[in-house]
Motif scaffolding. Structure first.
Motif, PDB file in Angstrom:
ATOM      1  N   SER A  31      75.727 107.540  62.935  1.00 43.96           N
ATOM      2  CA  SER A  31      76.685 106.386  62.558  1.00 43.96           C
ATOM      3  C   SER A  31      78.193 106.642  62.505  1.00 43.96           C
ATOM      4  CB  SER A  31      75.751 106.133  61.143  1.00 43.96           C
ATOM      5  OG  SER A  31      76.267 107.201  60.377  1.00 43.96           O
ATOM      6  N   ILE A  32      78.778 105.550  62.560  1.00 43.58           N
ATOM      7  CA  ILE A  32      80.211 105.644  62.599  1.00 43.58           C
ATOM      8  C   ILE A  32      80.758 104.617  61.401  1.00 43.58           C
ATOM      9  CG2 ILE A  32      80.407 104.060  64.446  1.00 43.58           C
ATOM     10  CD1 ILE A  32      82.809 105.664  65.366  1.00 43.58           C
ATOM     11  N   SER A  33      81.717 105.029  60.788  1.00 42.39           N
ATOM     12  CA  SER A  33      82.630 104.285  59.702  1.00 42.39           C
ATOM     13  C   SER A  33      84.172 104.762  59.993  1.00 42.39           C
ATOM     14  CB  SER A  33      82.201 104.950  58.173  1.00 42.39           C
ATOM     15  OG  SER A  33      80.699 104.796  57.907  1.00 42.39           O
ATOM     16  N   LEU A  38      91.050 106.792  59.180  1.00 45.05           N
ATOM     17  CA  LEU A  38      90.060 107.778  59.305  1.00 45.05           C
ATOM     18  C   LEU A  38      88.821 107.275  60.162  1.00 45.05           C
ATOM     19  CD1 LEU A  38      89.114 110.546  58.353  1.00 45.05           C
ATOM     20  CD2 LEU A  38      88.035 109.424  56.569  1.00 45.05           C
ATOM     21  N   ILE A  39      88.141 107.903  60.960  1.00 41.98           N
ATOM     22  CA  ILE A  39      86.933 107.542  61.700  1.00 41.98           C
ATOM     23  C   ILE A  39      85.965 108.753  61.276  1.00 41.98           C
ATOM     24  CG2 ILE A  39      85.842 107.336  63.707  1.00 41.98           C
ATOM     25  CD1 ILE A  39      88.447 106.411  64.960  1.00 41.98           C
ATOM     26  N   VAL A  40      84.880 108.208  60.839  1.00 41.59           N
ATOM     27  CA  VAL A  40      84.061 109.501  60.420  1.00 41.59           C
ATOM     28  C   VAL A  40      82.638 109.124  61.209  1.00 41.59           C
ATOM     29  CG1 VAL A  40      82.317 110.382  58.681  1.00 41.59           C
ATOM     30  CG2 VAL A  40      84.657 109.444  58.118  1.00 41.59           C
ATOM     31  N   ILE A  41      82.218 110.137  61.926  1.00 41.14           N
ATOM     32  CA  ILE A  41      80.968 109.988  62.793  1.00 41.14           C
ATOM     33  C   ILE A  41      79.910 111.092  62.161  1.00 41.14           C
ATOM     34  CG2 ILE A  41      80.055 110.657  64.993  1.00 41.14           C
ATOM     35  CD1 ILE A  41      82.795 109.788  66.446  1.00 41.14           C
ATOM     36  N   HIS A  42      78.672 110.452  61.734  1.00 41.08           N
ATOM     37  CA  HIS A  42      77.896 111.167  60.949  1.00 41.08           C
ATOM     38  C   HIS A  42      76.589 111.276  61.999  1.00 41.08           C
ATOM     39  CE1 HIS A  42      74.829 111.867  58.159  1.00 41.08           C
ATOM     40  NE2 HIS A  42      75.840 112.501  57.507  1.00 41.08           N
ATOM     41  N   ARG A  43      75.861 112.317  62.021  1.00 44.65           N
ATOM     42  CA  ARG A  43      74.673 112.718  62.784  1.00 44.65           C
ATOM     43  C   ARG A  43      73.688 111.947  61.766  1.00 44.65           C
ATOM     44  NH1 ARG A  43      74.035 117.149  66.170  1.00 44.65           N
ATOM     45  NH2 ARG A  43      75.987 117.872  65.183  1.00 44.65           N
ATOM     46  N   GLN A  44      72.852 111.209  62.303  1.00 46.65           N
ATOM     47  CA  GLN A  44      71.683 110.633  61.686  1.00 46.65           C
ATOM     48  C   GLN A  44      70.362 111.813  61.494  1.00 46.65           C
ATOM     49  OE1 GLN A  44      71.188 107.756  60.144  1.00 46.65           O
ATOM     50  NE2 GLN A  44      73.306 106.747  60.986  1.00 46.65           N
ATOM     51  N   PRO A  45      69.923 111.772  60.498  1.00 53.27           N
ATOM     52  CA  PRO A  45      68.903 112.787  60.263  1.00 53.27           C
ATOM     53  C   PRO A  45      67.822 112.579  61.215  1.00 53.27           C
ATOM     54  CG  PRO A  45      69.004 111.482  58.214  1.00 53.27           C
ATOM     55  CD  PRO A  45      70.268 110.997  59.463  1.00 53.27           C
ATOM     56  N   ASP A  56      74.957 106.308  55.197  1.00 56.20           N
ATOM     57  CA  ASP A  56      75.882 105.356  54.709  1.00 56.20           C
ATOM     58  C   ASP A  56      76.873 105.846  53.362  1.00 56.20           C
ATOM     59  OD1 ASP A  56      75.688 103.748  56.912  1.00 56.20           O
ATOM     60  OD2 ASP A  56      74.084 102.197  55.870  1.00 56.20           O
ATOM     61  N   ASP A  57      75.996 106.280  52.398  1.00 56.90           N
ATOM     62  CA  ASP A  57      76.563 106.956  50.945  1.00 56.90           C
ATOM     63  C   ASP A  57      77.370 108.000  51.431  1.00 56.90           C
ATOM     64  OD1 ASP A  57      75.074 104.874  50.021  1.00 56.90           O
ATOM     65  OD2 ASP A  57      73.715 106.428  49.066  1.00 56.90           O
ATOM     66  N   LYS A  58      76.985 108.904  52.407  1.00 52.90           N
ATOM     67  CA  LYS A  58      78.157 110.040  52.685  1.00 52.90           C
ATOM     68  C   LYS A  58      79.144 109.362  53.259  1.00 52.90           C
ATOM     69  CE  LYS A  58      74.772 113.732  53.500  1.00 52.90           C
ATOM     70  NZ  LYS A  58      74.170 114.668  54.710  1.00 52.90           N
ATOM     71  N   ASN A  59      79.197 108.494  54.305  1.00 54.46           N
ATOM     72  CA  ASN A  59      80.088 107.898  55.023  1.00 54.46           C
ATOM     73  C   ASN A  59      81.276 107.203  53.765  1.00 54.46           C
ATOM     74  OD1 ASN A  59      79.345 108.736  57.319  1.00 54.46           O
ATOM     75  ND2 ASN A  59      78.641 106.882  57.998  1.00 54.46           N
ATOM     76  N   GLN A  60      80.870 106.617  52.890  1.00 56.69           N
ATOM     77  CA  GLN A  60      81.702 105.811  51.832  1.00 56.69           C
ATOM     78  C   GLN A  60      82.152 107.194  51.195  1.00 56.69           C
ATOM     79  OE1 GLN A  60      81.970 102.850  51.432  1.00 56.69           O
ATOM     80  NE2 GLN A  60      83.408 103.219  49.833  1.00 56.69           N
TER      81      GLN A  60
END
Length: 91
Positions: A31-33, A38-45, A56-60
């Protein structure tokens, strides 16, 4: 956590370091926010592992932390010369 600079090609393709590409081989989605700074790329579990905090909560949370850090950057630092001048005036 590691950090590096990556290239963005004219067509918008991101050139990821080999180590990062390898780490994403078993990652079906990310996921990307983003905001202006800032750009945050987060690995989906993985489905079998889940996660304690939804992505989405972590990105927030990351975006809120970045905003707090940005506000701190707005504080004007005191220069050594200013401190020396103040000490000279007070003595």
């Amino acid at each position: 956590m590691e950090s590096t600079t990556i290239k963005v090609l004219e067509d918008g393709t991101l050139v990821l370091p080999e180590e990062l590409r390898e780490s994403l081989e078993q990652t079906p989605e990310i996921s990307i926010s983003w905001n202006e700074e800032l750009i945050v790329i987060h690995r989906q579990p993985q489905p079998e592992t889940g996660g304690n905090i939804p992505p989405d909560d972590k990105n927030q949370q990351l975006l809120e932390t970045q905003q707090k850090l940005a506000r701190l950057k707005q504080i004007i630092p005191i220069l050594e010369q200013q401190i020396q001048a103040q000490l000279t005036i007070n003595n």
